[in-house]
Write a protein that holds these residues in place. Structure first.
Motif, PDB file in Angstrom:
ATOM      1  N   GLY A   1       0.781  -1.233   0.000  1.00 60.72           N
ATOM      2  CA  GLY A   1       0.000   0.000   0.000  1.00 60.72           C
ATOM      3  C   GLY A   1       0.811   1.281   0.000  1.00 60.72           C
ATOM      4  O   GLY A   1       0.242   2.364  -0.119  1.00 60.72           O
ATOM      5  N   TYR A   2       2.125   1.201   0.114  1.00 57.45           N
ATOM      6  CA  TYR A   2       2.971   2.397   0.090  1.00 57.45           C
ATOM      7  C   TYR A   2       3.609   2.524  -1.275  1.00 57.45           C
ATOM      8  O   TYR A   2       4.272   1.609  -1.754  1.00 57.45           O
ATOM      9  N   GLY A   3       3.401   3.681  -1.906  1.00 57.68           N
ATOM     10  CA  GLY A   3       3.797   3.837  -3.289  1.00 57.68           C
ATOM     11  C   GLY A   3       5.137   4.503  -3.516  1.00 57.68           C
ATOM     12  O   GLY A   3       5.644   5.238  -2.672  1.00 57.68           O
ATOM     13  N   PHE A   4       5.692   4.203  -4.677  1.00 57.09           N
ATOM     14  CA  PHE A   4       6.862   4.907  -5.191  1.00 57.09           C
ATOM     15  C   PHE A   4       6.847   4.796  -6.708  1.00 57.09           C
ATOM     16  O   PHE A   4       6.119   3.990  -7.281  1.00 57.09           O
ATOM     17  N   TRP A   5       7.600   5.661  -7.343  1.00 55.55           N
ATOM     18  CA  TRP A   5       7.694   5.685  -8.791  1.00 55.55           C
ATOM     19  C   TRP A   5       9.080   5.240  -9.222  1.00 55.55           C
ATOM     20  O   TRP A   5      10.059   5.467  -8.518  1.00 55.55           O
TER      21      TRP A   5
END
Length: 147
Positions: free
Chosen positions: A56-60
């Motif tokens: 659930g924790y995002g990064f690009w």
């Protein structure tokens, strides 16, 4: 009556990693950290930009773009930031990352009330992998120990 703050965007901070081969990096992050790819953009020149999440924790992740001064750690011969991945089983997470191609920088150990270690991914980004060992309401226990 409508709450005016309801229309105010929530502030977030999301890491954006530049790499030399984003398509390969996405595959690595899926394998190493169980990342899910939320969206992906491929430009006509073959560049990739992908939004990933881990629990659930995002990064690009995207291919470097020198014209915009977005360089990978490989190009810079090192990075200036590292990621912190907090997980219930840091030993297993570090082993999974190594099996996917990461290199151990510091093996899992107990330090400053954390079970923590560090790997270098194949694209030059450092990942602290750990968990706090004590429940605390102090903000310092919610952050990884300083290196």
């Amino acid at each position: 009556m409508t709450d005016p703050s309801a229309n105010t965007p929530k502030t977030t901070l999301v890491p954006f990693l530049s790499v030399r081969n984003a398509a390969k990096a996405v595959d690595f992050y899926k394998s190493a950290f169980g990342a899910d790819e939320i969206r992906r953009h491929e430009d006509p020149a073959g560049g990739v930009m992908s939004n990933l999440t881990v629990n659930g924790y995002g990064f690009w992740v995207a291919d470097e773009e020198p014209q915009y001064q977005k360089f990978s750690p490989e190009t810079l011969n090192g990075g200036t930031v590292h990621m912190v991945l907090t997980t219930e089983d840091p030993d297993a997470a570090l082993n999974r990352a190594v099996a996917a191609g990461a290199t151990v920088v510091c093996p899992i150990r107990t330090e400053q009330a954390w079970r923590i270690g560090r790997v270098l991914d194949p694209f030059g980004h450092h990942w602290e992998i750990g968990k706090p060992l004590k429940e605390s309401t102090e903000p310092s226990h919610q952050q990884a120990p300083a290196k």
